[in-house]
Motif scaffolding. Sequence first.
Motif, mmCIF file in Angstrom:
data_model
loop_
_atom_site.group_PDB
_atom_site.id
_atom_site.type_symbol
_atom_site.label_atom_id
_atom_site.label_comp_id
_atom_site.label_asym_id
_atom_site.label_seq_id
_atom_site.Cartn_x
_atom_site.Cartn_y
_atom_site.Cartn_z
ATOM 1 N N ALA A 15 -100.829 5.126 8.228
ATOM 2 C CA ALA A 15 -101.951 4.371 8.812
ATOM 3 C C ALA A 15 -102.896 5.400 9.571
ATOM 4 O O ALA A 15 -104.015 5.020 9.108
ATOM 5 C CB ALA A 15 -101.193 3.389 9.738
ATOM 6 N N ALA A 16 -102.463 6.200 10.279
ATOM 7 C CA ALA A 16 -103.448 7.059 10.947
ATOM 8 C C ALA A 16 -104.017 8.076 10.035
ATOM 9 O O ALA A 16 -105.415 8.273 10.047
ATOM 10 C CB ALA A 16 -102.727 7.862 12.095
ATOM 11 N N LEU A 18 -104.593 7.453 6.933
ATOM 12 C CA LEU A 18 -105.692 6.611 5.958
ATOM 13 C C LEU A 18 -106.894 6.321 6.987
ATOM 14 O O LEU A 18 -108.106 6.147 6.221
ATOM 15 C CB LEU A 18 -104.736 5.470 5.535
ATOM 16 C CG LEU A 18 -105.472 4.592 4.494
ATOM 17 C CD1 LEU A 18 -105.793 5.556 3.219
ATOM 18 C CD2 LEU A 18 -104.480 3.286 4.085
ATOM 19 N N SER A 19 -106.641 6.081 7.983
ATOM 20 C CA SER A 19 -108.083 5.614 8.791
ATOM 21 C C SER A 19 -108.779 6.812 9.023
ATOM 22 O O SER A 19 -109.894 6.782 8.994
ATOM 23 C CB SER A 19 -107.534 5.217 10.469
ATOM 24 O OG SER A 19 -106.964 6.316 11.119
ATOM 25 N N TYR A 56 -110.045 0.289 2.686
ATOM 26 C CA TYR A 56 -109.223 1.266 3.422
ATOM 27 C C TYR A 56 -108.681 0.562 4.513
ATOM 28 O O TYR A 56 -107.524 0.849 4.932
ATOM 29 C CB TYR A 56 -110.303 2.205 3.799
ATOM 30 C CG TYR A 56 -110.458 3.508 2.872
ATOM 31 C CD1 TYR A 56 -109.231 4.445 2.644
ATOM 32 C CD2 TYR A 56 -111.518 3.747 2.154
ATOM 33 C CE1 TYR A 56 -109.513 5.636 1.821
ATOM 34 C CE2 TYR A 56 -111.781 4.799 1.635
ATOM 35 C CZ TYR A 56 -110.797 5.663 1.107
ATOM 36 O OH TYR A 56 -110.923 6.746 0.315
ATOM 37 N N GLY A 57 -109.451 -0.425 4.988
ATOM 38 C CA GLY A 57 -109.131 -1.163 6.148
ATOM 39 C C GLY A 57 -107.738 -2.115 5.863
ATOM 40 O O GLY A 57 -106.945 -2.128 6.485
ATOM 41 N N VAL A 60 -104.740 0.267 5.721
ATOM 42 C CA VAL A 60 -104.329 0.727 7.178
ATOM 43 C C VAL A 60 -103.690 -0.546 7.741
ATOM 44 O O VAL A 60 -102.682 -0.403 8.422
ATOM 45 C CB VAL A 60 -105.570 0.904 8.001
ATOM 46 C CG1 VAL A 60 -105.351 1.079 9.452
ATOM 47 C CG2 VAL A 60 -106.216 2.345 7.549
ATOM 48 N N CYS A 63 -100.285 -0.891 6.213
ATOM 49 C CA CYS A 63 -99.351 0.472 6.564
ATOM 50 C C CYS A 63 -99.066 -0.018 8.246
ATOM 51 O O CYS A 63 -97.671 0.266 8.618
ATOM 52 C CB CYS A 63 -99.930 1.740 6.718
ATOM 53 S SG CYS A 63 -100.066 2.328 4.998
ATOM 54 N N ALA A 64 -99.739 -0.383 8.780
ATOM 55 C CA ALA A 64 -99.537 -0.798 10.253
ATOM 56 C C ALA A 64 -98.420 -2.007 10.633
ATOM 57 O O ALA A 64 -97.622 -1.875 11.516
ATOM 58 C CB ALA A 64 -100.819 -1.157 11.113
#
Length: 78
Positions: A15-16, A18-19, A56-57, A60, A63-64
């Motif tokens: 997640a990190a 990808l952000s 992308y959001g 994220v 994943c989060a």
Amino acid sequence: MKKYKRLTCLFAVLAALLSHVMCAAVAYSYCALQWGGQYAGCSAPAGTAFLLCIPYGIGVLICAASAWLFNVKSQQSV
């Protein structure tokens, strides 16, 4: 279990990562569209680069949410 803790760490890192990739991709697209609008005659405004935040959001958030779910499962299995 160790399996759930590892999966929690894996999805948190994804997640990190990808952000950060999202920020780089949006910034590059914004600069390219801004340059294209000024010098190359592109018709799309530079603000359309922010539409890249949507896929992308979503990634994220997935994943989060997966990291949170695996964290809950790891705490329940103890």
